[in-house]
Write an enzyme that holds these catalytic residues in place. Sequence first.
Site, PDB file in Angstrom:
ATOM      1  N   HIS A  14      42.872   5.939  -6.635  1.00 51.58           N
ATOM      2  CA  HIS A  14      42.723   6.960  -7.684  1.00 51.58           C
ATOM      3  C   HIS A  14      42.630   6.306  -9.060  1.00 51.58           C
ATOM      4  O   HIS A  14      43.614   5.781  -9.584  1.00 51.58           O
ATOM      5  CB  HIS A  14      43.904   7.945  -7.666  1.00 51.58           C
ATOM      6  CG  HIS A  14      43.664   9.122  -8.571  1.00 51.58           C
ATOM      7  ND1 HIS A  14      43.439  10.393  -8.084  1.00 51.58           N
ATOM      8  CD2 HIS A  14      43.566   9.205  -9.919  1.00 51.58           C
ATOM      9  CE1 HIS A  14      43.229  11.212  -9.100  1.00 51.58           C
ATOM     10  NE2 HIS A  14      43.302  10.512 -10.228  1.00 51.58           N
ATOM     11  N   HIS A  24      40.124   6.226 -13.042  1.00 54.76           N
ATOM     12  CA  HIS A  24      39.102   6.828 -13.918  1.00 54.76           C
ATOM     13  C   HIS A  24      38.410   5.701 -14.672  1.00 54.76           C
ATOM     14  O   HIS A  24      38.798   5.352 -15.792  1.00 54.76           O
ATOM     15  CB  HIS A  24      39.740   7.821 -14.891  1.00 54.76           C
ATOM     16  CG  HIS A  24      40.307   9.026 -14.205  1.00 54.76           C
ATOM     17  ND1 HIS A  24      39.609  10.212 -14.080  1.00 54.76           N
ATOM     18  CD2 HIS A  24      41.483   9.210 -13.558  1.00 54.76           C
ATOM     19  CE1 HIS A  24      40.348  11.081 -13.404  1.00 54.76           C
ATOM     20  NE2 HIS A  24      41.491  10.497 -13.066  1.00 54.76           N
ATOM     21  N   GLN A  48      35.759  17.479 -14.504  1.00 57.06           N
ATOM     22  CA  GLN A  48      36.979  17.399 -15.326  1.00 57.06           C
ATOM     23  C   GLN A  48      37.327  18.728 -16.008  1.00 57.06           C
ATOM     24  O   GLN A  48      38.487  19.111 -16.077  1.00 57.06           O
ATOM     25  CB  GLN A  48      36.811  16.303 -16.387  1.00 57.06           C
ATOM     26  CG  GLN A  48      37.855  16.257 -17.469  1.00 57.06           C
ATOM     27  CD  GLN A  48      39.162  15.612 -17.031  1.00 57.06           C
ATOM     28  OE1 GLN A  48      39.256  14.406 -16.884  1.00 57.06           O
ATOM     29  NE2 GLN A  48      40.172  16.442 -16.797  1.00 57.06           N
ATOM     30  N   HIS A  85      41.933  16.522  -7.709  1.00 60.88           N
ATOM     31  CA  HIS A  85      43.066  16.563  -8.649  1.00 60.88           C
ATOM     32  C   HIS A  85      43.720  17.924  -8.419  1.00 60.88           C
ATOM     33  O   HIS A  85      43.181  18.952  -8.832  1.00 60.88           O
ATOM     34  CB  HIS A  85      42.581  16.490 -10.101  1.00 60.88           C
ATOM     35  CG  HIS A  85      42.258  15.112 -10.567  1.00 60.88           C
ATOM     36  ND1 HIS A  85      41.214  14.379 -10.068  1.00 60.88           N
ATOM     37  CD2 HIS A  85      42.861  14.332 -11.508  1.00 60.88           C
ATOM     38  CE1 HIS A  85      41.174  13.204 -10.687  1.00 60.88           C
ATOM     39  NE2 HIS A  85      42.165  13.145 -11.565  1.00 60.88           N
ATOM     40  N   GLU A  94      48.093  19.215 -10.816  1.00 65.14           N
ATOM     41  CA  GLU A  94      48.640  18.228 -11.753  1.00 65.14           C
ATOM     42  C   GLU A  94      49.193  18.988 -12.952  1.00 65.14           C
ATOM     43  O   GLU A  94      48.618  19.016 -14.047  1.00 65.14           O
ATOM     44  CB  GLU A  94      47.588  17.197 -12.195  1.00 65.14           C
ATOM     45  CG  GLU A  94      48.225  16.050 -12.997  1.00 65.14           C
ATOM     46  CD  GLU A  94      47.222  15.031 -13.503  1.00 65.14           C
ATOM     47  OE1 GLU A  94      46.015  15.240 -13.351  1.00 65.14           O
ATOM     48  OE2 GLU A  94      47.670  14.011 -14.063  1.00 65.14           O
ATOM     49  N   ASP A  98      45.386   5.525 -11.493  1.00 69.75           N
ATOM     50  CA  ASP A  98      44.893   6.596 -12.363  1.00 69.75           C
ATOM     51  C   ASP A  98      44.249   6.083 -13.648  1.00 69.75           C
ATOM     52  O   ASP A  98      43.095   6.370 -13.902  1.00 69.75           O
ATOM     53  CB  ASP A  98      46.030   7.589 -12.679  1.00 69.75           C
ATOM     54  CG  ASP A  98      45.526   9.000 -12.997  1.00 69.75           C
ATOM     55  OD1 ASP A  98      44.317   9.231 -12.885  1.00 69.75           O
ATOM     56  OD2 ASP A  98      46.356   9.854 -13.349  1.00 69.75           O
TER      57      ASP A  98
HETATM   58 FE   FE2 Z   1      43.356  11.364 -12.210  1.00 69.90          FE
END
Ligand code: FE2
Length: 421
Positions: free
Chosen positions: A55, A57, A150, A208, A211, A307
């Site tokens: 995971h 970005h 996103q 996701h 969260e 992340d």
């Molecule tokens: Fe994430």
Amino acid sequence: MFDLVIKGGTLPDGTVADIAIRGDRIVTVGKVDAPAKRVVDATGDLVTPPFVDPHFHMDAVLSYGLPRVNASGTLLEGIGLWGELREIATVDEMVTRALRYCDWAVSMGLLAIRTHVDTTPDHLRGVEAMLEVKARVAPYLDLQLVAFPQDGLYRTATGRQNVIRALDMGVDVVGGIPHFERTMEEGAESLRDLARMAAERGLMWDVHCDETDDPLSRHVETMAREVTRHGLGGRAAGSHLTSMHSMDNYYVSKLLPLIAESGMTAIPNPLINITLQGRHDTFPKRRGLTRVKEMQALGITVGWGQDCVLDPWYSLGTADMLDVAFMGLHVAQMTHPAEMQRCFTMVTEHNARIMGLQDYGLTPGSVASLVVLDAGNPVEALRLRPDRLLVVSKGRVVAERQRNDCRLDLAGRPATVRRRF
Ligand code: FE2
């Protein structure tokens, strides 16, 4: 004649063995006496399959401070900053930052990464950049891309269409962010929609999911239902799942068996969620980690994800999956020797399983990728986060370091400090 032999290393399960490599494959694990073009003495050192990050970005990596730092430290301010940055970042800038990060990753023995790529902007520059990076690092690093809406699948006019465009461009995995849709119902609908998309295309699915600190954010329940409905099983992963830390225990006693029944996996991201979550709390202040040991007790595969590194959401990071496991161990209170060992397995084997990596591991016939660490065993590796002495990717030595001991001179008594116990 072998190409490379690693002599006398200690494998994560405590076995002492030589590893012989020819081409891009491991040929022998055991006693090796045959000649090799190169022999590396790993006596006393830990030899492990490579670290894996399920995971990340990478479209945002190394952008810390652009366009400015996240003053509140919250997830939502981070998303807002990223919304500004993605409109001004060029493909070249993103490629340059990502390639720099990939160099860090290789130096730390991190050889497979799943990265979410924001598909919100219609220009899809992030997708274009990450596809280029994936192709350029392919000889030594396995990069898996997730089409990640996103700003929500339905919250922007072209959110859904852009996920499909990204998948058509060659992105590997379907994403999702149900808790960010406008309503709980639209979040649930997004999951039904995305699960169908993954099933019809025969792709993996990584969401996701929940969260948030809201204990009533229960999208993981719907996700597990859709994974079962479409038979996605271990091809599906729930990332973050932080609301589970605050859910009612009775509800969780129903939820966890549903997740286990579905076969889906879970990816908590301890470095990020320990800093992002609980920002609205006074005291007692909740910690932003899902129920790791409780899921594992039911047989659910749980990995640790990184992340972020130096981006709008996180101001630190080194591409070291041992840092991630170290934080996870603390926050999840996994301090029993078997649990500490498992924390190491989570950033190697379990993460590899989550990503569906083929021929991963230190067995004959596996891809010849491994790391030699300046530690005696996995728990010591977690304690020290030590130097990676040698990194081998697909049969090639891609990184090498000298052992880094500290020499002391104490009142005329010279000594060498080795932190190993
Ligand atoms: Fe994430």
